[in-house]
Scaffold this active site. Structure first.
Site, PDB file in Angstrom:
ATOM      1  CD  GLU A  91      -1.400  -2.239   1.831  1.00 16.89           C
ATOM      2  OE1 GLU A  91      -2.132  -3.293   1.956  1.00 16.89           O
ATOM      3  OE2 GLU A  91      -0.423  -2.132   2.709  1.00 16.89           O
ATOM      4  CG  ASN A 109       5.153   8.674  -1.306  1.00 16.89           C
ATOM      5  OD1 ASN A 109       5.961   9.301  -2.179  1.00 16.89           O
ATOM      6  ND2 ASN A 109       5.776   8.037  -0.385  1.00 16.89           N
ATOM      7  CE1 TYR A 150       7.556   0.854  -3.835  1.00 17.86           C
ATOM      8  CE2 TYR A 150       5.384   2.228  -3.334  1.00 17.86           C
ATOM      9  CZ  TYR A 150       6.694   1.738  -3.006  1.00 17.86           C
ATOM     10  OH  TYR A 150       7.070   1.842  -1.677  1.00 17.86           O
TER      11      TYR A 150
END
Length: 169
Positions: free
Chosen positions: A123, A128, A135
Site C-alpha cells: 500500500e 506519495n 513502484y
C-alpha cells in the site's frame, strides 16, 4: 556489497533486535506517523523478512548508527502463501533520490521469490508521488484503494493505493 553511488558503499543484512533503537530513530525522523518499537519487535518475533542497509560512518554525516556503520534504510515484509506483503520501507532523508529505494525493492523482490511468493503486495499513500512513480517503474500495478487508510493529522485520513507485482516463478 552494492553501491548506491560511488561515495557511499552499501551493505545489506538481516535486521536484528539489536538494530531496533537506530531503526526506530530513523523511522521517527522519516515519517509523520512512525511505527513504534513494538511494531518492529513484533515483526521480527513473527519471522517477517527484514533488512537493514548501512554504509561506513566515514562516508556520511548520517545520525543513525549501527555500531560503526550508518543506517541508511530498511524494509520489512510479511511472507504469506505464494505472496509477500511490503509493510515498511524507509530511506534516510540524506540518502533519498539516489536510487537506494529501487535497490532495496530489488532485494525485496529476490527475497520474496526465494520464499515462494508469486505476488508482492503493498500500500502507498495516494499523495506519495515519488513512491508511486518508483513502484510504477518497477512494474507494480494499482489494483485497489483502501479508504482513509493512513492518518494525516488528528482529524483527517488519506487513502492508500493497493499495488501488486507479479513475480517470476
Amino acid at each position: 556489497m552494492s553501491t548506491c553511488d560511488a561515495a557511499a558503499p552499501l551493505q545489506a543484512r538481516t535486521m536484528a533486535h539489536e538494530d531496533l533503537s537506530a531503526v526506530v530513530a530513523l523511522e521517527q525522523c522519516a515519517h509523520t506517523h512512525p511505527w513504534s518499537l513494538g511494531n518492529f519487535a513484533d515483526s521480527l518475533r513473527s519471522g517477517y523478512g527484514a533488512c537493514v542497509y548501512t554504509t561506513p560512518e566515514s562516508a556520511t554525516h548520517a545520525t543513525f548508527q549501527l555500531g560503526e556503520q550508518a543506517l541508511v534504510g530498511y524494509w520489512l515484509a510479511m511472507p504469506g502463501v505464494e505472496e509477500s506483503h511490503l509493510l515498511n520501507i524507509t530511506v534516510a532523508p540524506a540518502f533519498r533520490r539516489r536510487g537506494l529505494a529501487a535497490h532495496m525493492m530489488g532485494d525485496l523482490v529476490r527475497w520474496s521469490v526465494v520464499h515462494g511468493a508469486q505476488t508482492l503486495w503493498l500500500e502507498v499513500r495516494e499523495s506519495n508521488a515519488a513512491a508511486r512513480g518508483l513502484y510504477d517503474r518497477l512494474g507494480f500495478e494499482a489494483v485497489g484503494r483502501r479508504k482513509a487508510y493512513y492518518p494525516l493529522n488528528a482529524r483527517t485520513r488519506e487513502d492508500a493505493i493497493v499495488m501488486r507485482l507479479n513475480l517470476p516463478t
